[in-house]
Design an enzyme around this catalytic site. Sequence first.
Site, short mmCIF file in Angstrom:
data_model
loop_
_atom_site.label_atom_id
_atom_site.label_comp_id
_atom_site.label_asym_id
_atom_site.label_seq_id
_atom_site.Cartn_x
_atom_site.Cartn_y
_atom_site.Cartn_z
N LYS A 82 26.40 66.34 -36.65
CA LYS A 82 26.05 66.76 -35.52
C LYS A 82 25.93 68.17 -35.25
O LYS A 82 27.06 68.66 -34.96
CB LYS A 82 26.63 66.10 -34.50
CG LYS A 82 25.93 66.00 -33.12
CD LYS A 82 26.81 66.14 -31.96
CE LYS A 82 27.21 67.24 -31.22
NZ LYS A 82 26.38 68.17 -30.80
N GLU A 129 39.41 84.22 -26.04
CA GLU A 129 38.30 84.37 -26.86
C GLU A 129 36.84 84.60 -25.98
O GLU A 129 36.65 83.91 -25.19
CB GLU A 129 38.07 83.25 -27.84
CG GLU A 129 36.65 83.33 -28.93
CD GLU A 129 36.75 82.08 -29.58
OE1 GLU A 129 36.77 80.96 -29.35
OE2 GLU A 129 36.43 82.43 -30.88
P1 NAD Z 1 32.26 73.73 -28.67
O1 NAD Z 1 33.37 73.27 -28.80
O2 NAD Z 1 31.56 73.67 -27.05
O3 NAD Z 1 31.03 72.95 -29.39
C1 NAD Z 1 31.22 72.79 -30.53
C2 NAD Z 1 30.43 71.40 -31.03
O4 NAD Z 1 31.13 70.28 -30.59
C3 NAD Z 1 29.14 70.87 -30.44
O5 NAD Z 1 28.00 70.55 -31.45
C4 NAD Z 1 29.15 70.29 -29.19
O6 NAD Z 1 28.05 69.71 -29.07
C5 NAD Z 1 30.29 69.22 -29.58
N1 NAD Z 1 31.30 68.85 -28.60
C6 NAD Z 1 31.30 69.36 -27.61
N2 NAD Z 1 32.25 68.43 -26.77
C7 NAD Z 1 32.50 67.50 -27.61
C8 NAD Z 1 33.39 66.60 -27.51
N3 NAD Z 1 34.17 66.23 -26.44
N4 NAD Z 1 33.59 65.70 -28.48
C9 NAD Z 1 32.90 66.01 -29.91
N5 NAD Z 1 31.97 66.93 -30.04
C10 NAD Z 1 31.93 67.83 -28.69
O7 NAD Z 1 31.94 75.17 -29.36
P2 NAD Z 1 30.62 76.15 -29.33
O8 NAD Z 1 30.72 76.76 -28.02
O9 NAD Z 1 29.63 75.18 -29.78
O10 NAD Z 1 31.10 77.00 -30.28
C11 NAD Z 1 31.99 78.31 -30.12
C12 NAD Z 1 33.54 78.08 -30.61
O11 NAD Z 1 33.35 77.42 -31.96
C13 NAD Z 1 33.85 79.31 -30.55
O12 NAD Z 1 35.39 78.78 -30.04
C14 NAD Z 1 34.39 79.81 -32.07
O13 NAD Z 1 35.52 80.22 -32.24
C15 NAD Z 1 34.29 78.22 -32.68
N6 NAD Z 1 34.13 78.55 -34.22
C16 NAD Z 1 35.21 78.52 -35.11
C17 NAD Z 1 34.77 78.52 -36.44
C18 NAD Z 1 35.84 78.51 -37.43
O14 NAD Z 1 35.52 78.21 -38.50
N7 NAD Z 1 37.10 78.45 -36.97
C19 NAD Z 1 33.57 78.85 -36.79
C20 NAD Z 1 32.51 78.99 -35.88
C21 NAD Z 1 32.97 78.66 -34.58
#
Ligand code: NAD
Length: 518
Positions: A223, A429
């Site tokens: 997804k 962050e």
């Molecule tokens: P997010 O957590 O809002 O969303 C990430 C994904 O999860 C999206 O596809 C979203 O649709 C999905 N999602 C949202 N709510 C969900 C739920 N309740 N259950 C299952 N899936 C759900 O994060 P974002 O805003 O898309 O990305 C930014 C974040 O990702 C930042 O905190 C960043 O640090 C982190 N990130 C971490 C890495 C790593 O390797 N550690 C890499 C890239 C990004």
Amino acid sequence: MSTRLEQPTAVQTEVTPSIWDYSPAPESVKVAIEPRYDLFIGGKFVAPKSKKYFASINPANEQTLCELAEAGEKDVDAAVQAARTAQPKWAALKPAERAKFMFRIARRIQERARELAVLETMDGGKPIAESRDIDIPLAAQHFFYHAGWCDKLAYAFTGSGGKGIKASGHQGIKGSKTRNSELGTFPLPVGVCGQIIPWNFPLLMAAWKLAPALACGNTCVLKPAETTSLTALRLAEIFQEIDLPPGVVNIITGAGATGQALVNHDDVDKIAFTGSTEVGKRIAQACAPTDKKLTLELGGKSPNIIFEDASIDQAIEGIIQGIYFNQGHVCCAGSRLFVQESILDEVIEKLTHRMKNLRVGDPLDKNTDVGAINSKAQLATIHKYLEAGSREGAALHETNGSALPSKGYWCRPCFFTGVQPSHMVAREEIFGPVLAVMSFRTPEEAITRANNTPYGLAAGVWSDKGSKIFAIARQLKAGVVWCNTYNKFDAASPFGGFKESGFGREGGLQGLRAYVNI
Ligand code: NAD
């Protein structure tokens, strides 16, 4: 095979004339985007049972690029069933045959690289120079690298095989034949993997998730993030082009609810999540009472430490690369800068000068350094932190250089000085081009302050003393420590965090571990 470069792109970001008097140089490549995309399930694009679609926006000009299907629970179930059906056959393939599919995916990504790079930039707002030179080549590299592991898993996990499982073909979770080989036993695949990724490196994160899973004989339901699904859907086309067996990878679009339905599905064996710590915690809670395997790649607030004996000019490049790369939408961004007090003034002066030379604007222009913020919501989050920084008493340093495009979501690169460890900009962050600058006097103080965070994803250390670098690096609680460089990635190098940055590794031999049952 079509490369889908037929129709002209509608993207021409308006740029107001400014002190930046470059000739216009937007990428002239033409990328076709369909008005509407369905879900990729069982090797075909199928309309969602939910009958719902949502808009995907270009953040550089706020134009709608297309509509994407919103997968509901029934769609998630169909995707998981397709993956379940495909899994035993995929796992029973000779590893070298599985590798051939993965090599084909990698090569096709390379062949369609220009199209994928332009699409990534239009969909997510990142500068074309980064999509073209970093995201897409690294995505191909991940498939190449993991293709190489397919027939060597017995060496990766020696003595780990399931009963009677031999190297030249290995059994899926549910009944397929085994074959013998001189190599020894192979570890079993986990089964069906639910994989959820964020919007900052869309195709690259898809490759990080899919490549190790497929190499180990798993099947996947991926997804992508709701704001950046287009390159994942192009990847689905590549799967069709290379005749990947139906159901081996299924791609379902949608927002948090779709991800949640995937996490909660009973027939998923493993969840791999990359995203925010907040959502990661919710997913950990959902998986805790089940026997699902889980890996979490979450947020960060990584320290970048500059000692007085460092090569300052080189370190300035590292600071810029550490925080302004991809508009600061980087989990491992060096967002907390610790500078030894004796060189603080020099570093701030040089950083200010260098920051002024960053070009903000049309992401499709190959001269652009900082592109568009990924979404309106993310821009609002960044503004919230900019206000908090000033309110709490830090001083904001920002460039007033080029005029910003009149439409789209923009934030100039900036940094705060006079930052206290208790300030929000030093603790949380931001996920934007905002740096918190602080100083330290001794190495001990640098280590203590660098580790004073709930996160533990990455860190940078700058010094010309090798022994000092190793001594400091060993004491930093971070999954990755870059020395005299920053933000370097390689498929062979494991990546992942400690503490609230998550658990599990992606990349390298260590990254395979989450995709095998031992
Ligand atoms: P997010 O957590 O809002 O969303 C990430 C994904 O999860 C999206 O596809 C979203 O649709 C999905 N999602 C949202 N709510 C969900 C739920 N309740 N259950 C299952 N899936 C759900 O994060 P974002 O805003 O898309 O990305 C930014 C974040 O990702 C930042 O905190 C960043 O640090 C982190 N990130 C971490 C890495 C790593 O390797 N550690 C890499 C890239 C990004």
